[in-house]
Scaffold this motif. Structure first.
Motif, PDB file in Angstrom:
ATOM      1  N   GLN A 127      45.511  44.291  42.218  1.00  0.00           N
ATOM      2  CA  GLN A 127      45.084  45.687  42.065  1.00  0.00           C
ATOM      3  C   GLN A 127      43.881  45.739  41.117  1.00  0.00           C
ATOM      4  O   GLN A 127      43.883  45.098  40.074  1.00  0.00           O
ATOM      5  CB  GLN A 127      46.231  46.544  41.540  1.00  0.00           C
ATOM      6  N   THR A 128      42.873  46.493  41.498  1.00  0.00           N
ATOM      7  CA  THR A 128      41.580  46.429  40.804  1.00  0.00           C
ATOM      8  C   THR A 128      41.446  47.356  39.599  1.00  0.00           C
ATOM      9  O   THR A 128      40.493  47.240  38.841  1.00  0.00           O
ATOM     10  CB  THR A 128      40.443  46.732  41.792  1.00  0.00           C
TER      11      THR A 128
ATOM     12  N   LYS B 108      45.694  51.987  40.263  1.00  0.00           N
ATOM     13  CA  LYS B 108      46.233  51.339  41.462  1.00  0.00           C
ATOM     14  C   LYS B 108      47.443  50.474  41.121  1.00  0.00           C
ATOM     15  O   LYS B 108      48.399  50.399  41.900  1.00  0.00           O
ATOM     16  CB  LYS B 108      45.137  50.503  42.122  1.00  0.00           C
ATOM     17  N   ALA B 109      47.400  49.819  39.966  1.00  0.00           N
ATOM     18  CA  ALA B 109      48.531  48.985  39.552  1.00  0.00           C
ATOM     19  C   ALA B 109      49.777  49.832  39.311  1.00  0.00           C
ATOM     20  O   ALA B 109      50.883  49.477  39.746  1.00  0.00           O
ATOM     21  CB  ALA B 109      48.171  48.204  38.289  1.00  0.00           C
ATOM     22  N   VAL B 110      49.599  50.961  38.623  1.00  0.00           N
ATOM     23  CA  VAL B 110      50.736  51.857  38.369  1.00  0.00           C
ATOM     24  C   VAL B 110      51.287  52.407  39.680  1.00  0.00           C
ATOM     25  O   VAL B 110      52.502  52.424  39.896  1.00  0.00           O
ATOM     26  CB  VAL B 110      50.305  53.008  37.428  1.00  0.00           C
TER      27      VAL B 110
ATOM     28  N   GLY C 154      54.150  44.003  30.887  1.00  0.00           N
ATOM     29  CA  GLY C 154      53.454  44.845  29.932  1.00  0.00           C
ATOM     30  C   GLY C 154      53.474  46.310  30.304  1.00  0.00           C
ATOM     31  O   GLY C 154      53.624  47.182  29.442  1.00  0.00           O
ATOM     32  N   LEU C 155      53.331  46.601  31.603  1.00  0.00           N
ATOM     33  CA  LEU C 155      53.300  47.998  32.053  1.00  0.00           C
ATOM     34  C   LEU C 155      54.674  48.651  32.064  1.00  0.00           C
ATOM     35  O   LEU C 155      54.785  49.865  31.884  1.00  0.00           O
ATOM     36  CB  LEU C 155      52.689  48.079  33.456  1.00  0.00           C
ATOM     37  N   THR C 156      55.709  47.867  32.291  1.00  0.00           N
ATOM     38  CA  THR C 156      57.043  48.453  32.492  1.00  0.00           C
ATOM     39  C   THR C 156      58.003  48.218  31.326  1.00  0.00           C
ATOM     40  O   THR C 156      59.043  48.871  31.249  1.00  0.00           O
ATOM     41  CB  THR C 156      57.700  47.884  33.757  1.00  0.00           C
TER      42      THR C 156
END
Length: 384
Positions: free
Chosen positions: A262-263, A267-269, A182-184
């Motif tokens: 990752q919270t 942090k996830a990115v 989803g992020l990438t």
């Protein structure tokens, strides 16, 4: 049953034992079979008829041409509606907002119908499968990928978010897989699709004719429709599994598991962008897409997966309809489509330049209730 020039072609194939197979083909190959509202309405109407027809044993859904099953929704038409809403004419604003709501409502109803269909639905996922195409495919009871399958939810590049049930099916994947995709907007192949539970079987595209022949000669029985189709697909999958291409997700599962820990979205990115991708073209491309993508979308992905984790499929579609309507009004989606599909300058001017700059209030507005109690256009899904 229908004209070969129609945007969706329907046929009923009579099996040797007297049952029929409903065959629906998305028929806009020049546009990679991108979904528009007329296609959605045709599919919905025909599927509802086939579901009630006792002679229909199963449905076979595919796309015309060899390049794509379905490359997504017709976002250029959506852009025109959003653009028209900025004319300053209040009546025009309302009309175009309702047009977007109408499209998403009927698309999600169709996707939900496929997910809950009373008979087997085989989806032939050959070639490109993105966005709205994945919405169609994810609901199939028997989802087939081929050697050319290329699947992605690339909404971060257009300021939208992985809709069409993404809040549900991205959460069904091994840890971290859904968040990463989803992020990438990373593209995955047949092997990855099987590993991430987006597909059930691998069958080469040139075996499609043989598969059809087997389906037509099968001994269909009303109480064994699912089992009969599963047995046939298992046979073809087992025969060709040696041709399955190598994937990326499974070999990176340990890293993806840590991503899931990752919270928050920042942090996830940071976790994804800090990974060493020097010798990994796939990961490097994913990182570059994330860097260039909408920071608001990154927040929406993280939050939709957090909220969707404990939701039913119907609840996910209801949440996403509100999100999609908000995206149509906010402007980020419009800017993303302009940069990628209209002007094609790939220079989107996002509202914020980083995920750290996005206020929580901005994120919250996408999840705000739009409709009064009982007035939600998809309220009836929970009763299905």
């Amino acid at each position: 049953m229908s004209n070969e020039n129609a945007v969706v072609v329907f046929d009923e194939l009579i099996t040797e034992c007297g049952f029929k197979i409903g065959h629906a083909t998305l028929n806009k190959p020049a546009a990679l079979n991108a979904l528009n509202l007329p296609m959605i309405r045709l599919l919905t109407s025909q599927l509802e008829k086939w579901q009630q027809d006792p002679q229909i044993a199963m449905v076979f859904l595919d796309g015309s041409g060899d390049r794509a099953f379905c490359a997504g929704g017709d976002i250029v038409s959506m852009y025109k509606s959003m653009q028209a809403s900025q004319t300053g004419n209040n009546n025009s604003d309302v009309t175009n907002q309702l047009a977007l709501q109408e499209f998403f409502t009927e698309e999600y109803q169709l996707d939900y119908l496929i997910h809950t269909f009373a008979k087997p639905v085989l989806v032939w996922g050959n070639g490109i499968i993105m966005g709205g195409g994945l919405g169609l495919m994810s609901g199939g009871s028997h989802r087939i990928v081929t050697e050319t399958s290329r699947i992605a939810m690339p909404e971060i590049s257009i300021g939208l978010y992985p809709d069409v049930g993404g809040s549900y099916f991205l959460n069904q994947m091994p840890e971290g897989n859904g968040l990463f995709l989803g992020l990438t907007g990373a593209s995955i192949n047949a092997s990855d699709a099987l590993y991430s539970h987006l597909a059930d079987y691998f069958i080469p595209h040139d075996a499609k004719v043989s598969l059809f022949a087997r389906l037509l000669s099968a001994n269909w029985q009303e109480e064994l429709l699912q089992q009969t189709l599963s047995s046939i697909c298992d046979d073809f999958h087992s025969l060709h599994i040696g041709q399955l291409p190598q994937g990326h997700l499974q070999e990176n599962q340990d890293w993806l598991t840590h991503l899931a820990e990752q919270t928050n979205v920042a942090k996830a990115v940071e976790y994804i962008l800090s990974a060493n991708a020097e010798d990994n073209k796939w990961l490097n491309k994913a990182q570059n897409t994330l860097r260039a993508g909408s920071p608001i979308t990154a927040h929406l992905v993280f939050e939709q997966l957090r909220r969707g984790k404990d939701m039913t499929l119907a609840e996910c579609f209801q949440m996403e309809l509100g999100m999609s309507c908000q995206c149509g009004e906010f402007g980020e989606f419009q800017e993303g489509v302009r940069a990628l599909m209209i002007d094609k300058d790939n220079q989107a001017n996002w509202r914020y330049q980083s995920v750290e700059q996005v206020p929580q209030a901005t994120v919250d507005c996408f999840f705000a209730e739009i409709w009064s109690h009982g007035a939600h256009p998809l309220a009836h899904l929970s009763a299905s």
